[in-house]
Structures are given as C-alpha cells and as structure tokens.
Write a protein that holds these residues in place. Structure first.
Motif, PDB file in Angstrom:
ATOM      1  N   SER A 141       0.994  -1.222  -0.116  1.00  0.00           N
ATOM      2  CA  SER A 141      -0.091  -0.093   0.126  1.00  0.00           C
ATOM      3  C   SER A 141       1.036   1.344   0.081  1.00  0.00           C
ATOM      4  CB  SER A 141      -0.882  -0.115   1.275  1.00  0.00           C
ATOM      5  OG  SER A 141       0.009   0.209   2.308  1.00  0.00           O
ATOM      6  N   VAL A 142       0.189   2.412   0.173  1.00  0.00           N
ATOM      7  CA  VAL A 142       0.934   3.831   0.381  1.00  0.00           C
ATOM      8  C   VAL A 142       1.924   3.695   1.381  1.00  0.00           C
ATOM      9  CG1 VAL A 142      -0.781   5.046   1.581  1.00  0.00           C
ATOM     10  CG2 VAL A 142       0.553   6.159  -0.134  1.00  0.00           C
ATOM     11  N   ALA A 143       1.666   3.033   2.150  1.00  0.00           N
ATOM     12  CA  ALA A 143       2.495   2.892   3.535  1.00  0.00           C
ATOM     13  C   ALA A 143       3.943   2.436   3.167  1.00  0.00           C
ATOM     14  CB  ALA A 143       1.952   2.144   4.601  1.00  0.00           C
ATOM     15  N   ASP A 144       3.859   1.642   2.021  1.00  0.00           N
ATOM     16  CA  ASP A 144       5.051   0.932   1.804  1.00  0.00           C
ATOM     17  C   ASP A 144       5.990   1.771   0.906  1.00  0.00           C
ATOM     18  OD1 ASP A 144       4.880  -2.177   2.604  1.00  0.00           O
ATOM     19  OD2 ASP A 144       3.040  -1.671   1.627  1.00  0.00           O
ATOM     20  N   LEU A 145       5.252   2.806   0.237  1.00  0.00           N
ATOM     21  CA  LEU A 145       5.990   3.875  -0.599  1.00  0.00           C
ATOM     22  C   LEU A 145       6.578   4.937   0.502  1.00  0.00           C
ATOM     23  CD1 LEU A 145       3.687   4.930  -3.605  1.00  0.00           C
ATOM     24  CD2 LEU A 145       5.592   3.073  -3.466  1.00  0.00           C
ATOM     25  N   MET A 146       5.933   5.278   1.564  1.00  0.00           N
ATOM     26  CA  MET A 146       6.387   6.078   2.514  1.00  0.00           C
ATOM     27  C   MET A 146       7.544   5.531   3.339  1.00  0.00           C
ATOM     28  SD  MET A 146       4.470   8.710   2.488  1.00  0.00           S
ATOM     29  CE  MET A 146       4.827   9.537   3.888  1.00  0.00           C
ATOM     30  N   THR A 147       7.687   4.220   3.463  1.00  0.00           N
ATOM     31  CA  THR A 147       8.871   3.899   4.365  1.00  0.00           C
ATOM     32  C   THR A 147       9.818   3.406   3.365  1.00  0.00           C
ATOM     33  OG1 THR A 147       7.653   1.509   4.330  1.00  0.00           O
ATOM     34  CG2 THR A 147       7.455   3.124   6.311  1.00  0.00           C
ATOM     35  N   GLY A 148       9.561   3.139   2.248  1.00  0.00           N
ATOM     36  CA  GLY A 148      10.643   2.869   1.048  1.00  0.00           C
ATOM     37  C   GLY A 148      10.847   1.488   0.850  1.00  0.00           C
ATOM     38  N   ALA A 149       9.820   0.563   1.537  1.00  0.00           N
ATOM     39  CA  ALA A 149       9.695  -0.824   1.560  1.00  0.00           C
ATOM     40  C   ALA A 149       9.379  -1.576   0.090  1.00  0.00           C
ATOM     41  CB  ALA A 149       8.817  -1.593   2.553  1.00  0.00           C
ATOM     42  N   LYS A 150       8.643  -0.671  -0.516  1.00  0.00           N
ATOM     43  CA  LYS A 150       8.273  -1.252  -2.048  1.00  0.00           C
ATOM     44  C   LYS A 150       8.523  -0.052  -3.020  1.00  0.00           C
ATOM     45  CE  LYS A 150       6.834  -5.364  -0.946  1.00  0.00           C
ATOM     46  NZ  LYS A 150       7.557  -6.819  -1.445  1.00  0.00           N
ATOM     47  N   SER A 151       8.585  -0.550  -4.342  1.00  0.00           N
ATOM     48  CA  SER A 151       8.829   0.243  -5.445  1.00  0.00           C
ATOM     49  C   SER A 151       7.088   0.819  -5.812  1.00  0.00           C
ATOM     50  CB  SER A 151       9.415   0.006  -6.555  1.00  0.00           C
ATOM     51  OG  SER A 151       8.841  -1.353  -7.279  1.00  0.00           O
TER      52      SER A 151
END
Length: 265
Positions: free
Chosen positions: A58-68
């Motif tokens: 989700s967008v949370a993964d973009l915020m933390t840099g966990a996913k592209s």
C-alpha cells in the motif's frame, strides 16, 4: 502527469467522494489515464475502486521505502484508473517517517510516483483530514490543491489552516504547488447555503469555484454501492455537477481536452 490534491483538515466534507468522482469523470469522460492515490488510513477510496487489502502493498510501503511504486499500483475495477491503495498500516508508516531523520521525509511520495509519471495523465490524491507526514508528502508531490467544503456553522474549521499548510509546503518544498480553490459539496440551495456560498465568494482567499456539488441521497447510496456517482446514478444532479467540476478544473489548468459542460445552467 499532473498531480491534484483533494484535502481539508475537517472530516465529512466530501474529500473521498470528490476524489473518486473526479478520477472517474476525467478517465471516462475526458479519456485520460488516471492514477488515484488513497492517502487516508481509512482506505475508503481503495474500497471504491476494489483495491483495499492487507495482502497487497500500500501507500505505507512507499512512505517507508519498503516497495517500489510499480509493486504497489493496482488495477481498479474501472477502466482507465489505477489505484495506490491505503489501509491502517499508514498510521505506523507516518510514525516511522517521523523517526527516520537519516533520509528525506517530505519528498518520499514525490520520488515514488515520479517513476510512473509518463504512464498517466493525472494523479488524484485523496488526503486524510490531517497535516501528517503522508499529507505533507502528497502536497510536496502535487501541482494543484482543491479543498471541498460543506456549508454549516463549522464551514471554516480547518480551511484557513489547510491554506496555510499549502503555502508552507509551496515555500519550502514545492514551488509549483497551487491552491486552485474551494468547492462546496452537499449544496442544498437553502438560505444557509446561499449565504455561505456568497460569503465564500466574497472572500478572495477562498477562491470559490463556480461549480457547487448538489446534495442528493444518490451520493450516500453510491458509498454503500462503492461506485462513483456517475456509475451509480449518471443522471442525478451530483453526477452532472462532478462533470462540471472536472471541466472547470481542466479548463483552469489549460487542458485543451476539457469537454463541454452539461447539466444545470
């Protein structure tokens, strides 16, 4: 890709309804490629587009840099619209960004979505009623801001603060960010609404948009059906108003493909 933020510090003013319906109109009436970003942990926009899940990034993964960003984007149930979903993990992601002082905090979303900027014409971001790190990131990534307002005794709660927040982000992180104006939602045409609209129009700082979104029970029905109002009840006043609002915005920014207005004179 032009990025439009829909935001207000006050809840219940129609941010999600406005985001969802503008995305749908711009994609289906104006034939644009649209990316919609759910930037609220409640995930209501994600639910509208059939993208809400805890099994998918989700967008949370973009915020933390966990996913592209390409790992996070999901095809929606409506053609021409892709979605970056949100869920309750955004709450912890906001805290994690605040704690991480080793990396830029305010431009993470901008960096992420820039990677797909050539794939879409418009990105619409539905923001939480907050000034948290994900909202700051959305504004830092944006070109335009529209603030939905509902005319009642609390109309101006949060609007002045939101305009000030936009100004601060523009001055510090994103000089192209432009406050386009306020749009009245749930407009009933009674004395209170008429007087409230007149006051907003008189106050230049609110930049009241010409289009008002009419109140109709069909809008509430559309939330239960999890469908944009144009898909749920295309002939109701609110559906016509959102078509007018989309055209007003596209005309405002100089998009030559803005279609003729329909509906009320």
């Amino acid at each position: 890709m032009r990025v439009l933020n829909i935001c207000n510090l006050k809840g219940g003013v129609g941010k999600t309804i406005t985001s969802v319906n503008l995305a749908y109109v711009i994609a289906h009436v104006h034939k644009k490629r649209v990316l919609i970003v759910d930037n609220d942990k409640q995930g209501n926009t994600s639910k509208f587009f059939g993208a809400h899940s805890y099994d998918h990034p989700s967008v949370a993964d973009l915020m933390t840099g966990a996913k592209s960003v390409k790992d996070v984007i999901r095809k929606s149930i409506h053609a021409g619209i892709d979605c970056i979903p949100a869920n309750m993990t955004l709450l912890s992601a906001n805290k994690a960004v605040l704690m991480d002082t080793m990396h830029p905090q305010q431009t993470r979303l901008k960096t992420a979505i820039t990677a797909v900027a050539e794939e879409y014409d418009y990105c619409i971001i539905d923001n939480a009623p907050d000034e948290n790190m994900s909202v700051i990131n959305a504004l830092a990534a944006g070109d335009d801001v529209i603030i939905p307002v509902k005319v009642d005794q609390f109309t101006f709660d949060g609007v002045d603060e939101m305009i000030q927040c936009v100004r601060q982000v523009r001055d510090n992180f994103n000089e192209r960010l432009t406050f386009r104006g306020c749009v009245i939602t749930s407009y009933r045409g009674n004395e209170v609404n008429v007087q409230g609209a007149a006051y907003l129009k008189q106050m230049e700082k609110y930049r009241l948009m010409q289009t008002h979104i009419s109140w109709t029970a069909k809008v509430d029905e559309s939330t239960f059906a999890a469908r944009p109002i144009m898909a749920h009840s295309p002939r109701c006043w609110a559906a016509r108003d959102y078509k007018r609002l989309a055209r007003e915005y596209l005309t405002m920014i100089g998009d030559p493909c803005a279609a003729p207005a329909e509906g009320k004179g």
